[in-house]
Design an enzyme around this catalytic site. Structure first.
Site, PDB file in Angstrom:
ATOM      1  CB  ALA A  11       0.203   8.608   6.865  1.00 23.67           C
ATOM      2  CD  GLU A 170      -1.101  -5.985  -8.912  1.00 21.64           C
ATOM      3  OE1 GLU A 170      -1.483  -5.206  -8.233  1.00 21.64           O
ATOM      4  OE2 GLU A 170      -0.137  -6.310  -8.974  1.00 21.64           O
TER       5      GLU A 170
HETATM    6  C1  LIG Z   1      -5.447  -1.670  -6.023  1.00 22.58           C
HETATM    7  C2  LIG Z   1      -4.181  -0.850  -6.186  1.00 22.58           C
HETATM    8  C3  LIG Z   1      -3.172  -1.728  -6.787  1.00 22.58           C
HETATM    9  C4  LIG Z   1      -1.774  -1.082  -6.999  1.00 22.58           C
HETATM   10  N1  LIG Z   1      -1.019  -1.892  -7.069  1.00 22.58           N
HETATM   11  C5  LIG Z   1       0.603  -1.435  -7.308  1.00 22.58           C
HETATM   12  C6  LIG Z   1       1.602  -2.173  -7.593  1.00 22.58           C
HETATM   13  O1  LIG Z   1       1.563  -3.286  -7.597  1.00 22.58           O
HETATM   14  N2  LIG Z   1       2.807  -1.760  -7.530  1.00 22.58           N
HETATM   15  C7  LIG Z   1       2.856  -0.242  -7.610  1.00 22.58           C
HETATM   16  O2  LIG Z   1       4.077   0.346  -7.537  1.00 22.58           O
HETATM   17  N3  LIG Z   1       2.304   0.570  -7.417  1.00 22.58           N
HETATM   18  C8  LIG Z   1       0.722  -0.039  -7.280  1.00 22.58           C
HETATM   19  N4  LIG Z   1      -0.476   0.963  -7.079  1.00 22.58           N
HETATM   20  C9  LIG Z   1      -0.062   2.321  -7.032  1.00 22.58           C
HETATM   21  C10 LIG Z   1       0.311   2.874  -5.683  1.00 22.58           C
HETATM   22  O3  LIG Z   1      -0.257   1.977  -4.744  1.00 22.58           O
HETATM   23  C11 LIG Z   1       0.275   4.487  -5.494  1.00 22.58           C
HETATM   24  O4  LIG Z   1       1.109   4.972  -6.707  1.00 22.58           O
HETATM   25  C12 LIG Z   1       1.002   4.782  -4.295  1.00 22.58           C
HETATM   26  O5  LIG Z   1       0.049   4.350  -3.378  1.00 22.58           O
HETATM   27  C13 LIG Z   1       0.953   6.316  -4.167  1.00 22.58           C
HETATM   28  O6  LIG Z   1       1.451   6.801  -2.840  1.00 22.58           O
HETATM   29  P1  LIG Z   1       0.697   8.134  -2.231  1.00 22.58           P
HETATM   30  O7  LIG Z   1       1.596   8.296  -1.091  1.00 22.58           O
HETATM   31  O8  LIG Z   1       0.925   9.285  -3.442  1.00 22.58           O
HETATM   32  O9  LIG Z   1      -0.585   7.898  -1.988  1.00 22.58           O
HETATM   33  P2  LIG Z   1      -1.574   6.755  -1.016  1.00 22.58           P
HETATM   34  O10 LIG Z   1      -0.464   5.647  -0.868  1.00 22.58           O
HETATM   35  O11 LIG Z   1      -2.795   6.248  -1.766  1.00 22.58           O
HETATM   36  O12 LIG Z   1      -1.482   7.531   0.501  1.00 22.58           O
HETATM   37  C14 LIG Z   1      -2.538   8.775   0.447  1.00 22.58           C
HETATM   38  C15 LIG Z   1      -2.774   8.875   1.767  1.00 22.58           C
HETATM   39  O13 LIG Z   1      -3.323  10.162   2.087  1.00 22.58           O
HETATM   40  C16 LIG Z   1      -4.487   9.976   3.022  1.00 22.58           C
HETATM   41  N5  LIG Z   1      -5.617  11.101   2.614  1.00 22.58           N
HETATM   42  C17 LIG Z   1      -6.178  11.197   1.308  1.00 22.58           C
HETATM   43  N6  LIG Z   1      -6.974  12.091   1.504  1.00 22.58           N
HETATM   44  C18 LIG Z   1      -6.704  12.919   2.502  1.00 22.58           C
HETATM   45  C19 LIG Z   1      -7.343  14.100   3.165  1.00 22.58           C
HETATM   46  N7  LIG Z   1      -8.225  14.932   2.538  1.00 22.58           N
HETATM   47  N8  LIG Z   1      -6.779  14.444   4.414  1.00 22.58           N
HETATM   48  C20 LIG Z   1      -6.263  13.614   5.117  1.00 22.58           C
HETATM   49  N9  LIG Z   1      -5.562  12.490   4.416  1.00 22.58           N
HETATM   50  C21 LIG Z   1      -6.071  12.139   3.475  1.00 22.58           C
HETATM   51  C22 LIG Z   1      -5.123   8.866   2.569  1.00 22.58           C
HETATM   52  O14 LIG Z   1      -5.675   7.998   3.547  1.00 22.58           O
HETATM   53  C23 LIG Z   1      -3.799   8.075   2.566  1.00 22.58           C
HETATM   54  O15 LIG Z   1      -3.189   7.478   3.875  1.00 22.58           O
HETATM   55  C24 LIG Z   1      -1.570   0.528  -6.933  1.00 22.58           C
HETATM   56  C25 LIG Z   1      -2.644   1.042  -6.590  1.00 22.58           C
HETATM   57  C26 LIG Z   1      -3.887   0.544  -6.415  1.00 22.58           C
HETATM   58  C27 LIG Z   1      -5.189   1.309  -6.059  1.00 22.58           C
END
Ligand SMILES: Cc1cc2nc3c(=O)[nH]c(=O)nc-3n(C[C@H](O)[C@H](O)[C@H](O)COP(=O)(O)OP(=O)(O)OC[C@H]3O[C@@H](n4cnc5c(N)ncnc54)[C@H](O)[C@@H]3O)c2cc1C
Length: 406
Positions: A11, A170
């Site tokens: 999520a 950042e």
């Molecule tokens: C410090 C930081 C700053 C950033 N700044 C920017 C920015 O300014 N602008 C930008 O566009 N992007 C930024 N990013 C990148 C951006 O946050 C990611 O590209 C984005 O969050 C990807 O979304 P996602 O849904 O793939 O993963 P996420 O948002 O990371 O979500 C993954 C989810 O899966 C859950 N999960 C993980 N493993 C498991 C498991 N085994 N079982 C159940 N649940 C699990 C986690 O708890 C989480 O809720 C930044 C990243 C970081 C770390």
């Protein structure tokens, strides 16, 4: 298709937005929707560096999932995904197993410590909200101890940030705002504190416009941050690090090393036997895997290429959010029996990198560069826009960013 079981793993930006879009567009008569996440909250990864520095409270970063999904439409399970068995259409969770007809993998990234000796043991990483809170507490604890020990240890107030990419920069921006507050709280002369950034490339923020880089360097250095480029971290010990520059080894006393230099897709995908490239699953233009028509991948776990240039799109929150639009639309089409699916086409508003709560750099509409308060304003409006999509105006009022002009 019979009423399908749609299972969404993770999520985060991708999984939660896909769920919210599906709960609006599919009724319980059309599909069973299940969302699985390891916590009962969603955290905004793009704000983790602020929680880590302590410039915002961690409660502003997390959103309780039960407050933004409709329980009558979505079955929400708090559990950890251990493995996916795509041939059997089964997901193995820690506590149970789920069968799916359509799967969305949105498990995000994990930190990687490379092979640098001591990094895994002694460095801190911003992997999730818990690890960001640990960094905040660790910083505060060391500042608190500084004046409470007989011998004042410089290593308690030296901070090393490994990596000068988006996340590293950042975080440095937030530290530049936070450290003066900590110095005041713990009666430490600000001039004694050292914040050092180590970047192995010849510049921070490699790949972005030089004028923006120059602005970011000026902003950070004028607030006391020492940026050392072409410097590779060689070893991380409990109370010092060793880096190499111009063939020389240099040791810096520090008990705080924050490693931001690398992340990779969640290892669950590789463990599940999917074909991966750099740990990610390469997807087709409609966001489905190459091998399985019933598996979509989104966000940091997905590798999707720009059809014109062949280059992969970066792993960004905004791109992920746009992918959720394509994934949700395509799932709706499949449920309605359509075979032709939409292709992912990003319409990015821009990229903004914060340099603390009152400074930023960015580009908008391809080449228009922004600096200072204008970039800060855009960054905060993008964050508020996301909250609006997730939880409406109520969530924006509760967790939004409005401190734009200071
Ligand atoms: C410090 C930081 C700053 C950033 N700044 C920017 C920015 O300014 N602008 C930008 O566009 N992007 C930024 N990013 C990148 C951006 O946050 C990611 O590209 C984005 O969050 C990807 O979304 P996602 O849904 O793939 O993963 P996420 O948002 O990371 O979500 C993954 C989810 O899966 C859950 N999960 C993980 N493993 C498991 C498991 N085994 N079982 C159940 N649940 C699990 C986690 O708890 C989480 O809720 C930044 C990243 C970081 C770390």
């Amino acid at each position: 298709m019979k009423k399908p079981n749609i299972v969404i793993l993770g999520a985060g930006y991708g999984g939660l937005m896909t769920t919210i879009r599906l709960q609006k567009s599919l009724s319980v008569k059309n599909a069973n929707i299940t969302l699985v996440n390891m916590h009962n909250y969603h955290y905004q990864s793009t704000w983790l560096h602020e929680a880590a520095a302590g410039t915002i409270h961690h409660d502003n970063v997390r959103i309780m999932i039960q407050n933004v999904i409709k329980p009558e439409r979505v079955n929400f399970i708090v559990d950890t995904v251990e493995r996916i068995k795509p041939e059997e259409k089964v997901v193995k969770l820690k506590e149970t197993e789920l069968k799916y007809d359509i799967l969305v993998i949105g498990l995000g990234f994990e930190g990687v410590s490379h092979e640098i000796p001591g990094l895994a043991e002694h460095a801190l990483m911003m992997k999730n909200l818990d690890s960001s809170m640990l960094i905040r507490e660790h910083l505060e604890y060391n500042f608190a101890l500084y004046n409470n020990e007989k011998e004042k240890k410089q290593s308690r107030i030296n901070i090393v940030v490994g990596g000068g990419g988006f996340t590293g920069v950042e975080f440095l921006g937030e530290l530049a705002n936070r450290i003066p507050e900590l110095c005041e709280d713990y009666d430490i002369n600000k001039a004694r504190v050292k914040i050092i950034n180590l970047e192995s490339e010849s510049t921070i923020l490699p790949g972005i416009d030089q004028q923006l880089i120059d602005y970011a360097m000026n902003s950070l250095e004028s607030r006391g941050i020492e940026i050392i480029t072409s410097a590779s971290l060689k070893e991380c010990k409990p109370d010092s690090i060793i880096y190499e520059k111009d063939g020389k080894s240099i040791e810096v006393p520090t008990m705080t090393t924050v490693w931001t230099a690398s992340g990779r897709a969640n290892s669950v995908v590789e463990r599940s036997g999917f074909q991966t490239k750099e740990g990610k699953i390469e997807v087709r233009e409609d966001m489905r895997t190459q091998d399985f028509d019933d598996v979509f991948v989104i966000g940091d776990c997905a590798l999707i290429r720009n059809a014109k240039t062949g280059k992969p799109y970066p792993s960004h929150g905004q791109i992920t959010e746009e992918q959720s639009e394509t994934v949700a639309r395509n799932i709706k089409r499949i449920v309605r029996g359509k075979t032709e699916l939409d292709k992912f086409k990003p319409h990015r508003l821009g990229t903004v990198i914060s340099l603390g709560y009152n400074d930023a750099i960015g580009t908008i509409l391809r080449d228009c560069k922004l600096y200072g308060w204008k970039a800060t304003f855009l960054k905060k409006m993008l964050a508020n826009r996301y909250l609006l999509k997730v939880g409406g105006l109520g969530l924006v009022m509760k967790k939004g960013k409005f401190n734009v002009f200071y």
